[in-house]
Write a protein that holds these residues in place. Structure first.
Motif, PDB file in Angstrom:
ATOM      1  N   ASP A  42      43.091  47.447  53.778  1.00 36.16           N
ATOM      2  CA  ASP A  42      42.319  48.684  53.891  1.00 36.16           C
ATOM      3  C   ASP A  42      43.189  49.886  54.246  1.00 36.16           C
ATOM      4  O   ASP A  42      42.711  50.852  54.816  1.00 36.16           O
ATOM      5  N   PRO A  73      29.136  41.772  54.915  1.00 33.25           N
ATOM      6  CA  PRO A  73      29.036  42.903  55.854  1.00 33.25           C
ATOM      7  C   PRO A  73      30.377  43.559  56.175  1.00 33.25           C
ATOM      8  O   PRO A  73      30.457  44.780  56.313  1.00 33.25           O
ATOM      9  N   THR A  74      31.422  42.757  56.308  1.00 34.60           N
ATOM     10  CA  THR A  74      32.725  43.337  56.640  1.00 34.60           C
ATOM     11  C   THR A  74      33.233  44.205  55.509  1.00 34.60           C
ATOM     12  O   THR A  74      33.794  45.288  55.736  1.00 34.60           O
ATOM     13  N   LYS A 130      31.410  45.815  53.376  1.00 33.74           N
ATOM     14  CA  LYS A 130      30.609  47.041  53.386  1.00 33.74           C
ATOM     15  C   LYS A 130      31.032  47.977  54.521  1.00 33.74           C
ATOM     16  O   LYS A 130      31.133  49.189  54.326  1.00 33.74           O
ATOM     17  N   ASP A 131      31.284  47.407  55.690  1.00 34.64           N
ATOM     18  CA  ASP A 131      31.678  48.229  56.828  1.00 34.64           C
ATOM     19  C   ASP A 131      33.041  48.876  56.603  1.00 34.64           C
ATOM     20  O   ASP A 131      33.244  50.057  56.911  1.00 34.64           O
ATOM     21  N   GLU A 132      33.989  48.097  56.086  1.00 33.49           N
ATOM     22  CA  GLU A 132      35.327  48.633  55.834  1.00 33.49           C
ATOM     23  C   GLU A 132      35.287  49.723  54.770  1.00 33.49           C
ATOM     24  O   GLU A 132      35.981  50.733  54.859  1.00 33.49           O
ATOM     25  N   ALA A 156      32.765  51.676  54.135  1.00 39.10           N
ATOM     26  CA  ALA A 156      32.153  52.868  54.732  1.00 39.10           C
ATOM     27  C   ALA A 156      33.153  53.644  55.572  1.00 39.10           C
ATOM     28  O   ALA A 156      33.044  54.862  55.717  1.00 39.10           O
ATOM     29  N   ALA A 157      34.142  52.943  56.126  1.00 39.62           N
ATOM     30  CA  ALA A 157      35.125  53.587  56.995  1.00 39.62           C
ATOM     31  C   ALA A 157      36.251  54.268  56.227  1.00 39.62           C
ATOM     32  O   ALA A 157      37.106  54.920  56.820  1.00 39.62           O
ATOM     33  N   ASP A 204      29.469  38.371  64.461  1.00 36.00           N
ATOM     34  CA  ASP A 204      29.569  39.300  63.346  1.00 36.00           C
ATOM     35  C   ASP A 204      30.465  38.773  62.227  1.00 36.00           C
ATOM     36  O   ASP A 204      30.419  39.275  61.098  1.00 36.00           O
ATOM     37  N   LYS A 209      34.152  51.694  70.047  1.00 38.05           N
ATOM     38  CA  LYS A 209      34.729  50.396  69.740  1.00 38.05           C
ATOM     39  C   LYS A 209      36.240  50.449  69.943  1.00 38.05           C
ATOM     40  O   LYS A 209      36.908  51.385  69.511  1.00 38.05           O
TER      41      LYS A 209
END
Length: 363
Positions: free
Chosen positions: A84, A143-144, A146-148, A150-151, A185, A231
């Motif tokens: 990423d 989910p990971t 998607k989260d990455e 989004a970041a 998670d 976080k």
């Protein structure tokens, strides 16, 4: 996404695993054999210095597993650094720093196989057959991923990021890891690895169990946030590196976010920033958080910061001294890593050979 039924099943498997791990001298031969067959796969991305969140969340638990006689493969995931991000940074220095923290914390390379991603080519070759076993839609639902995504602030997703869950499955399955310590998670990653193992056995091995479906060992580590209340993340600069000096640690905690109330109480829901510092102090001192809060009382946040700083510095003094000695001897660190790489390559080569055999690709 993990649904309630799969979460319940994962917790049941995790509880059974934990009971088996804790039974250090089983008298039943079948149970003893099952315990002897446990192998943990875990690791970190060397994107920077390990911090107290890593220590409380994973590192000390790995030492416990090792000391209970559980075979452990510990991955320094250097290839995953570029999942990423555009550059590696000081990858060589970061890898040695992570390794130094492992050893300083009590990881014994004679009992734990420590290795680097890029040094085990056969493990990474599993990506090709494994990618044939998953759909694009399944990867997008992770989910990971998607989260990455989004970041990344709208940046196009790389193929490596999209296939990140498959790469993790390679990490787990190449060494036949059947125990993966994770937080809740991360369960979707374990489920993806289980699916890949099952599908490979069915599609390519005629039902033979080439790969065992791994189980998550759900960790009970405390949830702590960074010193700014967000976080904990190296990129945000809100961490306390394990290798920080006592003075550096003092400066970091002096800037930590608290609240406007002078009287210190342990109320995680109402006062999350104060509770976070109390939790850190409790974990490093071995005293209950509420007891620490009661002792501080009306002395306020300034005293709280002094207490948490002292707890961290006292607990990590030995770690930091050992780490400094290790960092001063990069030749030794490299020798440890190369020995672990050699062991990991032996296992990976055997796994890839078996994969080729069942796929009819031995020429």
């Amino acid at each position: 996404m993990t649904n309630n039924a799969s979460l319940t099943a994962a917790r049941e498997r995790s509880d059974r695993l934990q009971n088996l791990i804790d039974d250090t001298a089983p008298t039943d031969p079948a149970r003893a054999a099952e315990r002897a067959g446990l192998r943990v796969l875990t690791g970190d991305r060397p994107t920077g210095a390990l911090h107290i969140g890593h220590y409380l969340g994973t590192v000390r638990n790995r030492v416990t597993l090792q000391d209970k006689g559980i075979d452990t493969f510990l991955l320094i995931a250097d290839y995953q650094v570029i999942t990423d991000r555009d550059s590696l940074g000081d990858i060589h220095g970061n890898v040695l720093g992570v390794l130094a923290d492992y050893l300083a914390a009590g990881i014994d390379p004679a009992r734990t196989t420590i290795f680097a991603h890029s040094a085990v080519p056969a493990a990474n070759q599993l990506m090709l057959p494994f990618l044939s076993l998953v759909t694009e839609a399944e990867l997008h639902r992770n989910p990971t991923v998607k989260d990455e995504l989004a970041a990344t602030d709208g940046r196009a997703m790389s193929g490596l990021l999209l296939t990140y869950p498959v790469h993790q499955a390679c990490d787990i399955l190449f060494c036949h890891g059947n125990v993966v310590p994770v937080g809740q998670d991360q369960l979707p990653h374990i489920e993806q690895a289980r699916v890949i193992a099952r599908r490979f056995n069915e599609r390519y091995a005629g039902g033979e169990q080439v790969f065992t479906e791994p189980n998550a060992l759900l960790t009970s580590a405390p949830m702590i946030t960074g010193t700014d209340g967000r976080k904990m993340s190296k990129s945000r600069g809100n961490t306390v590196p394990l290798g920080a000096t006592a003075d550096e640690t003092t400066k970091i905690f002096r800037k930590a976010v608290t609240d406007s109330e002078r009287h210190i109480t342990f109320e995680p829901e109402r006062r999350p920033e104060v509770a976070n510092l109390l939790t850190i102090a409790a974990e490093f001192s071995g005293r209950p958080a509420a007891e620490i809060a009661s002792g501080i009382g009306d002395a306020g946040s300034g005293e709280l910061k002094k207490v948490v700083t002292a707890a961290v510095n006292d607990h990590l003094a030995g770690h930091r001294a050992r780490r400094a000695e290790l960092i001063a001897d990069p030749g030794y660190l490299l020798s440890v890593l190369r020995a672990g790489n050699e062991r990991a390559n032996e296992v990976a080569d055997a796994t890839l050979t078996r994969v080729r055999e069942v796929m009819g690709m031995v020429y």
